[in-house]
Design a protein around this motif. Structure first.
Motif, PDB file in Angstrom:
ATOM      1  N   PHE A 281      31.192  26.100   6.282  1.00  9.51           N
ATOM      2  CA  PHE A 281      29.843  25.494   6.778  1.00  9.51           C
ATOM      3  C   PHE A 281      29.832  23.966   6.221  1.00  9.51           C
ATOM      4  O   PHE A 281      30.062  23.784   5.186  1.00  9.51           O
ATOM      5  N   VAL A 282      29.555  22.975   7.178  1.00  8.55           N
ATOM      6  CA  VAL A 282      29.463  21.860   6.845  1.00  8.55           C
ATOM      7  C   VAL A 282      28.279  21.190   7.442  1.00  8.55           C
ATOM      8  O   VAL A 282      27.785  21.460   8.456  1.00  8.55           O
ATOM      9  N   LYS A 283      27.608  20.147   6.631  1.00 11.06           N
ATOM     10  CA  LYS A 283      26.346  19.509   7.145  1.00 11.06           C
ATOM     11  C   LYS A 283      26.462  18.734   8.436  1.00 11.06           C
ATOM     12  O   LYS A 283      27.817  17.928   8.606  1.00 11.06           O
ATOM     13  N   LYS A 284      25.408  19.036   9.272  1.00  8.75           N
ATOM     14  CA  LYS A 284      25.827  18.350  10.593  1.00  8.75           C
ATOM     15  C   LYS A 284      26.038  16.759  10.468  1.00  8.75           C
ATOM     16  O   LYS A 284      26.713  16.230  11.522  1.00  8.75           O
ATOM     17  N   GLN A 285      25.022  16.098   9.639  1.00  7.36           N
ATOM     18  CA  GLN A 285      25.252  14.773   9.327  1.00  7.36           C
ATOM     19  C   GLN A 285      26.371  14.152   8.784  1.00  7.36           C
ATOM     20  O   GLN A 285      26.652  12.998   8.643  1.00  7.36           O
ATOM     21  N   ASN A 286      27.178  15.034   7.996  1.00  2.05           N
ATOM     22  CA  ASN A 286      28.470  14.560   7.462  1.00  2.05           C
ATOM     23  C   ASN A 286      29.588  14.655   8.410  1.00  2.05           C
ATOM     24  O   ASN A 286      30.528  15.500   8.570  1.00  2.05           O
ATOM     25  N   GLU A 287      29.693  13.442   9.261  1.00  7.12           N
ATOM     26  CA  GLU A 287      30.534  13.248  10.548  1.00  7.12           C
ATOM     27  C   GLU A 287      31.966  13.261   9.812  1.00  7.12           C
ATOM     28  O   GLU A 287      32.978  13.845  10.479  1.00  7.12           O
ATOM     29  N   LEU A 288      32.249  12.700   8.849  1.00 10.35           N
ATOM     30  CA  LEU A 288      33.613  12.335   8.299  1.00 10.35           C
ATOM     31  C   LEU A 288      34.085  13.912   7.924  1.00 10.35           C
ATOM     32  O   LEU A 288      35.237  14.027   8.264  1.00 10.35           O
ATOM     33  N   ALA A 289      33.428  14.614   7.240  1.00 16.54           N
ATOM     34  CA  ALA A 289      33.871  15.933   6.981  1.00 16.54           C
ATOM     35  C   ALA A 289      34.045  16.932   8.226  1.00 16.54           C
ATOM     36  O   ALA A 289      34.982  17.538   8.024  1.00 16.54           O
ATOM     37  N   VAL A 290      33.081  16.812   9.135  1.00 14.46           N
ATOM     38  CA  VAL A 290      33.187  17.853  10.257  1.00 14.46           C
ATOM     39  C   VAL A 290      34.481  17.122  11.034  1.00 14.46           C
ATOM     40  O   VAL A 290      35.432  18.034  11.456  1.00 14.46           O
ATOM     41  N   LYS A 291      34.775  16.006  11.112  1.00 20.22           N
ATOM     42  CA  LYS A 291      36.080  15.626  11.718  1.00 20.22           C
ATOM     43  C   LYS A 291      37.326  15.817  11.089  1.00 20.22           C
ATOM     44  O   LYS A 291      38.130  16.181  11.742  1.00 20.22           O
ATOM     45  N   LEU A 292      37.168  15.819   9.822  1.00 17.49           N
ATOM     46  CA  LEU A 292      38.136  16.409   8.864  1.00 17.49           C
ATOM     47  C   LEU A 292      38.402  17.915   9.156  1.00 17.49           C
ATOM     48  O   LEU A 292      39.463  18.244   9.363  1.00 17.49           O
ATOM     49  N   TYR A 293      37.722  18.733   9.103  1.00 13.50           N
ATOM     50  CA  TYR A 293      37.976  20.312   9.231  1.00 13.50           C
ATOM     51  C   TYR A 293      38.258  20.492  10.943  1.00 13.50           C
ATOM     52  O   TYR A 293      39.268  21.351  11.005  1.00 13.50           O
ATOM     53  N   ALA A 294      37.769  19.660  11.820  1.00 11.50           N
ATOM     54  CA  ALA A 294      38.150  19.870  13.168  1.00 11.50           C
ATOM     55  C   ALA A 294      39.688  19.515  13.070  1.00 11.50           C
ATOM     56  O   ALA A 294      40.451  19.968  13.668  1.00 11.50           O
ATOM     57  N   SER A 295      40.036  18.486  12.533  1.00 10.46           N
ATOM     58  CA  SER A 295      41.615  18.097  12.468  1.00 10.46           C
ATOM     59  C   SER A 295      42.251  18.898  11.728  1.00 10.46           C
ATOM     60  O   SER A 295      43.732  19.134  12.202  1.00 10.46           O
ATOM     61  N   LEU A 296      41.812  19.839  11.098  1.00 17.01           N
ATOM     62  CA  LEU A 296      42.787  20.913  10.350  1.00 17.01           C
ATOM     63  C   LEU A 296      42.627  22.353  11.057  1.00 17.01           C
ATOM     64  O   LEU A 296      43.404  22.973  10.724  1.00 17.01           O
ATOM     65  N   GLY A 297      41.899  22.338  12.109  1.00 13.30           N
ATOM     66  CA  GLY A 297      41.834  23.413  12.953  1.00 13.30           C
ATOM     67  C   GLY A 297      40.757  24.245  13.099  1.00 13.30           C
ATOM     68  O   GLY A 297      40.826  25.487  13.575  1.00 13.30           O
ATOM     69  N   PHE A 298      39.718  23.817  12.353  1.00 12.58           N
ATOM     70  CA  PHE A 298      38.332  24.647  12.557  1.00 12.58           C
ATOM     71  C   PHE A 298      37.643  24.070  13.812  1.00 12.58           C
ATOM     72  O   PHE A 298      37.593  23.050  14.243  1.00 12.58           O
ATOM     73  N   THR A 299      36.837  25.232  14.207  1.00 13.36           N
ATOM     74  CA  THR A 299      36.338  25.058  15.492  1.00 13.36           C
ATOM     75  C   THR A 299      34.785  25.641  15.347  1.00 13.36           C
ATOM     76  O   THR A 299      34.739  26.754  14.431  1.00 13.36           O
ATOM     77  N   LYS A 300      33.719  24.947  15.582  1.00 10.98           N
ATOM     78  CA  LYS A 300      32.368  25.568  15.511  1.00 10.98           C
ATOM     79  C   LYS A 300      31.989  26.845  16.134  1.00 10.98           C
ATOM     80  O   LYS A 300      32.486  27.048  17.521  1.00 10.98           O
ATOM     81  N   ILE A 301      31.513  27.824  15.514  1.00 15.57           N
ATOM     82  CA  ILE A 301      31.279  29.100  16.221  1.00 15.57           C
ATOM     83  C   ILE A 301      29.705  29.191  16.092  1.00 15.57           C
ATOM     84  O   ILE A 301      29.382  30.541  17.010  1.00 15.57           O
TER      85      ILE A 301
END
Length: 317
Positions: A281-301
């Protein structure tokens, strides 16, 4: 609703509990990991009768309240949810639990528990909102099977003079010191809420414990005669089929160079190889981390919420 201690469930009822936990584990890995070690202060919630069909959720009541309440929906209140709020309040009072440090879990489940605690005049001092994300295993395995993906990673490591270090209890003292500094900065920047104070001794204790119970990696970079740990990542909870990633942090001077992405790739590969599903889980406001994890193949559940209570407020009550 009924709150039954886990150790009191036998036979088919216990089997039903384990199936329930396995089905919803991706939204409560910390709870699942805790239950693998101990069932103390863990309660199964039944809607009306103690039967497999009426199993509503699981709650662990300690300093941190963990929960698995998959049917909770804070946007559409139901009679059953209202029943849970009042029942949890009554249960909390009857068992004489102390005010928790935090409530940790999916947004709607946390909302119900915070509502129940508010009836006892326990109001959180801070609430953090996160995205709960899960790795797409099929997509990741597809990337790994591509020779280009592995070749790019080898080239990246050679170009930047880096290697991955598995952090165990026998890690050299110098490396342990550098790893602690990364953990300390991680907790100060990402974990410790403004209503609580950083505890250096507790930080050291948790880090030492993680060497024994978790899979921790660090990125070692060579610069001339010096060796520096510039990034870290690892598991912080391992359940039945899921492993939760946490403690992901890169030294401020080495961010934006792809080091975190590289280390995460290694960690994800190890977790998948061990037949676990990576979640985080990653803080919603941490946009860079959210984008990084999405690029690695993670999707929000799911949406994930942690409500923190002030220790000062606790001492005043």
């Amino acid at each position: 609703m009924l709150f039954i201690p886990v150790e009191e469930l036998k036979g088919r009822k216990r089997s039903a509990l384990l199936k329930f936990l396995a089905r919803y584990e991706e939204i409560c890995v910390q709870l699942s990991a805790q239950m693998r070690k101990t069932s103390d202060n863990v309660y199964v919630v039944f809607a009306s009768e103690v039967s497999e069909q009426d199993l509503y959720g699981i709650v662990s009541v300690r300093k941190t309240i963990l929960h698995c309440l998959p049917y909770a929906n804070s946007e559409e209140p139901t009679a059953m949810q209202k029943d849970f709020v009042q029942s949890f309040t009554d249960f909390f009072c009857a068992e004489r639990f102390d005010m928790p440090v935090c409530v940790n879990g999916t947004h709607s489940g946390t909302a119900l528990i915070l509502e129940a605690l508010s009836l006892l005049e326990y109001v959180p001092s801070q609430i953090n909102e996160y995205n709960l994300m899960k790795l797409d295993i099929g997509e990741f395995k597809g990337k790994v099977r591509q020779k280009a993906w592995l070749a790019e990673r080898r080239t990246f490591a050679q170009k930047h003079g880096i290697e991955v270090l598995r952090c165990r209890r026998d890690i050299p003292a110098e490396m342990r010191g550098m790893l602690f500094e990364l953990q300390k900065q991680y907790e100060l920047e990402e974990v410790v809420p403004s209503c609580l104070s950083f505890d250096e001794n507790l930080c050291r204790l948790k880090l030492a414990n993680s060497f024994r119970t978790q899979y921790i990696l660090a990125l070692l970079k060579k610069e001339g005669d010096k060796e520096l740990l510039v990034s870290k990542a690892g598991t912080n909870a391992v359940g039945i089929k899921c492993a939760q990633i946490g403690g992901v942090f890169t030294h401020s001077e080495y961010r934006g160079r792809g080091f975190c992405s590289y280390l995460m790739g290694v960690l994800m590969f190890k977790i998948v190889k061990m037949r676990y599903i990576p979640v985080l889980f990653v803080k919603k406001q941490n946009e860079l981390a959210v984008k990084l994890y999405a690029s690695l193949g993670f999707t929000k559940i799911a949406d994930y919420t942690i409500g923190y209570f002030s220790l000062m407020e606790k001492n005043m009550k």
